[in-house]
Design a protein around this motif. Structure first.
Motif, mmCIF file in Angstrom:
data_model
loop_
_atom_site.group_PDB
_atom_site.id
_atom_site.type_symbol
_atom_site.label_atom_id
_atom_site.label_comp_id
_atom_site.label_asym_id
_atom_site.label_seq_id
_atom_site.Cartn_x
_atom_site.Cartn_y
_atom_site.Cartn_z
ATOM 1 N N VAL A 176 0.722 -1.228 -0.148
ATOM 2 C CA VAL A 176 -0.052 -0.101 -0.081
ATOM 3 C C VAL A 176 0.801 1.150 -0.078
ATOM 4 C CG1 VAL A 176 -1.788 1.161 1.343
ATOM 5 C CG2 VAL A 176 -1.936 -1.262 1.102
ATOM 6 N N GLU A 177 1.995 1.290 0.713
ATOM 7 C CA GLU A 177 2.993 2.352 0.692
ATOM 8 C C GLU A 177 3.450 2.418 -0.507
ATOM 9 O OE1 GLU A 177 5.778 1.002 3.420
ATOM 10 O OE2 GLU A 177 4.440 1.181 5.152
ATOM 11 N N GLU A 178 3.719 1.665 -1.388
ATOM 12 C CA GLU A 178 4.181 1.622 -2.734
ATOM 13 C C GLU A 178 2.845 2.352 -3.673
ATOM 14 O OE1 GLU A 178 5.487 -1.734 -4.369
ATOM 15 O OE2 GLU A 178 6.954 -2.280 -2.978
ATOM 16 N N LEU A 179 1.645 2.001 -3.419
ATOM 17 C CA LEU A 179 0.618 2.347 -4.130
ATOM 18 C C LEU A 179 0.606 3.818 -4.093
ATOM 19 C CD1 LEU A 179 -2.329 -0.166 -3.556
ATOM 20 C CD2 LEU A 179 -0.710 0.199 -5.647
ATOM 21 N N ALA A 180 0.528 4.488 -2.717
ATOM 22 C CA ALA A 180 0.464 5.702 -2.423
ATOM 23 C C ALA A 180 1.507 6.556 -3.157
ATOM 24 C CB ALA A 180 0.671 5.860 -0.963
ATOM 25 N N GLN B 195 2.950 5.857 -5.875
ATOM 26 C CA GLN B 195 2.823 5.478 -7.559
ATOM 27 C C GLN B 195 1.506 6.138 -8.249
ATOM 28 O OE1 GLN B 195 2.999 1.223 -7.198
ATOM 29 N NE2 GLN B 195 4.917 1.009 -8.137
ATOM 30 N N GLY B 196 0.679 6.764 -7.440
ATOM 31 C CA GLY B 196 -0.463 7.140 -8.112
ATOM 32 C C GLY B 196 -1.479 7.724 -6.910
ATOM 33 N N GLU B 197 -2.473 8.253 -7.741
ATOM 34 C CA GLU B 197 -3.717 8.832 -6.810
ATOM 35 C C GLU B 197 -4.494 7.748 -5.950
ATOM 36 O OE1 GLU B 197 -6.449 10.881 -9.240
ATOM 37 O OE2 GLU B 197 -5.085 11.665 -10.538
ATOM 38 N N LYS B 198 -4.975 8.202 -4.865
ATOM 39 C CA LYS B 198 -5.593 6.989 -4.003
ATOM 40 C C LYS B 198 -6.895 6.470 -4.908
ATOM 41 C CE LYS B 198 -8.186 8.614 -0.717
ATOM 42 N NZ LYS B 198 -8.615 9.175 0.844
ATOM 43 N N PRO B 199 -6.830 5.032 -4.638
ATOM 44 C CA PRO B 199 -7.954 4.404 -5.536
ATOM 45 C C PRO B 199 -9.342 4.749 -4.552
ATOM 46 C CG PRO B 199 -6.639 2.805 -4.270
ATOM 47 C CD PRO B 199 -6.070 4.221 -4.321
ATOM 48 N N GLU C 71 -3.487 -2.882 7.238
ATOM 49 C CA GLU C 71 -2.314 -2.140 8.053
ATOM 50 C C GLU C 71 -2.035 -1.178 7.474
ATOM 51 O OE1 GLU C 71 1.849 -3.277 10.103
ATOM 52 O OE2 GLU C 71 0.238 -4.827 10.277
ATOM 53 N N GLY C 72 -1.424 -1.259 6.216
ATOM 54 C CA GLY C 72 -0.849 -0.284 5.269
ATOM 55 C C GLY C 72 -2.020 0.972 5.147
ATOM 56 N N MET C 73 -3.053 0.602 4.809
ATOM 57 C CA MET C 73 -4.053 1.709 4.704
ATOM 58 C C MET C 73 -4.249 2.593 5.924
ATOM 59 S SD MET C 73 -6.797 -0.620 2.602
ATOM 60 C CE MET C 73 -8.400 0.587 2.912
ATOM 61 N N LYS C 74 -3.967 2.016 7.091
ATOM 62 C CA LYS C 74 -4.217 2.850 8.313
ATOM 63 C C LYS C 74 -3.032 3.589 8.376
ATOM 64 C CE LYS C 74 -4.965 -0.756 11.250
ATOM 65 N NZ LYS C 74 -5.243 -1.561 12.500
ATOM 66 N N ASN C 75 -1.870 3.070 8.023
ATOM 67 C CA ASN C 75 -0.545 3.826 8.243
ATOM 68 C C ASN C 75 -0.615 5.123 7.428
ATOM 69 O OD1 ASN C 75 0.469 1.858 9.808
ATOM 70 N ND2 ASN C 75 1.568 0.972 8.213
ATOM 71 N N ILE C 76 -1.093 5.116 6.172
ATOM 72 C CA ILE C 76 -1.093 6.186 5.383
ATOM 73 C C ILE C 76 -2.462 7.160 5.288
ATOM 74 C CG2 ILE C 76 0.616 5.146 4.184
ATOM 75 C CD1 ILE C 76 -1.512 4.722 1.675
ATOM 76 N N GLY C 77 -3.459 6.802 6.170
ATOM 77 C CA GLY C 77 -4.729 7.369 6.046
ATOM 78 C C GLY C 77 -5.735 7.321 5.149
ATOM 79 N N TRP C 78 -5.796 5.906 4.391
ATOM 80 C CA TRP C 78 -6.501 5.463 3.492
ATOM 81 C C TRP C 78 -7.737 4.372 4.206
ATOM 82 C CZ3 TRP C 78 -3.769 3.377 -1.873
ATOM 83 C CH2 TRP C 78 -3.007 4.676 -2.069
#
Length: 306
Positions: free
Chosen positions: A143-147, A149-153, A171-178
């Motif tokens: 998820v950190e990579e997704l953030a 690499q592009g806009e939030k899905p 866990e990744g979504m919680k870490n970055i506010g998604w």
């Protein structure tokens, strides 16, 4: 140094046109172990090695075992992988090609896992294929990579077996506010332990695994997976083996990537997006990969389901 690689995020014009939503593919099928598993397993193996482990034992239907074998080879740590009889000879040979000992035991992952526990000693560490917080932390890097690499899905689609990938994504979504991003958890009908558990409001253990997507073959999801799926915006779908195989065929035809039906079911789940998340416009599918299927086997399944 991490044992996994940063994988591409690509726009799929073919899937976008087919499903009338903007579809991106996170190509973890191109990880050095052939699947997303190396993210979490690599992190766990590196952690345990730093703490003094001198041998790894794992139980796996294929992909986790191959990831442990790959990690062990990179770290120069001997590995034993116990696989059930349902694991393809192709997958067994790939695990052995990394220098790991392969033990075939039991009709399902549960029996293989019980056998693996008998092989442990004080300096041998068991690497669980999905139920370990270290794995979830490693998988969260996706998820950190997704953030980056592009806009939030609007929605992320992933396959669920035991639940390790789903745990890591959340866990990744919680870490970055998604935390507002929706999740579609895809399973096949013959391995839909999460789907049935959420439907019944309790953790369900399946009587058997009955699917060609054997990498989804955990009869019971982890307790943490059930808790997270109950708390977050997770919607499940249980699709047929035919749909899962077609998903892998489409991924091969459209993007030249060979994957297991356990990955193909996430592609097939794109057909459920309009129903599950009607407002979604941007969807990321985790193309999680898988080493257990040859092109010949995929073609045979496709012909059988035609």
């Amino acid at each position: 140094m991490a044992l996994h690689t940063i994988t591409p995020l690509v726009l799929s014009t073919e899937f976008s046109a087919k499903f009338d939503v903007e579809v991106f593919l996170k190509l973890d099928a191109v990880q050095p172990s052939g699947s997303f598993k190396i993210r979490g397993i690599g992190h766990a193996c590196e952690t345990y090695y730093a703490e003094g482990a001198s041998r790894f034992v794992s139980s796996s239907g294929g992909n986790a075992g191959y990831a442990v074998a790959y990690a062990g080879k990179q770290l120069c740590v001997p590995v034993t992988v116990v696989v059930p009889v349902t694991t393809s000879l192709h997958a067994q040979k790939l695990i052995a090609s990394q220098g790991a000992e392969v033990v075939v035991f039991g009709d399902s992952w549960i029996e293989a896992n019980e056998k693996a526990q008998t092989l442990l000693d004080e300096r041998t560490v068991f690497i669980h294929p999905f139920d370990d917080p270290l794995l979830w932390k490693g998988h969260s890097t996706l998820v950190e990579e997704l953030a980056a690499q592009g806009e939030k899905p609007d929605v992320i689609v992933c396959s669920v077996g035991g639940g390790g990938l789903l745990n890591g994504i959340i866990e990744g979504m919680k870490n970055i506010g998604w935390s507002d991003v929706g999740i579609v958890a895809a399973e096949t009908v013959g391995a839909a332990s999460l789907h049935q558990s959420l439907a019944e409001g309790r953790i369900v253990s399946l009587p058997e695994i009955a699917t060609v997507a054997t990498s989804l073959g955990a009869k019971t999801v982890s307790r943490r997976t059930y808790e997270l799926a109950s708390e977050f915006n997770v919607k499940t779908c249980a699709l047929t083996d035919k749909a899962a195989v077609q998903g892998s065929v489409d991924l091969l035809n459209f993007h030249r990537i060979l994957t297991e039906p356990a990955c193909g079911v996430s592609v097939a789940a794109l057909g459920e997006i309009k129903h599950l998340f009607p407002e979604a416009k941007r969807v990321v599918v985790i193309a999680c990969g898988g080493i257990g299927t040859t092109i010949g086997q995929l073609q045979a399944w496709h012909a059988d389901f035609a």
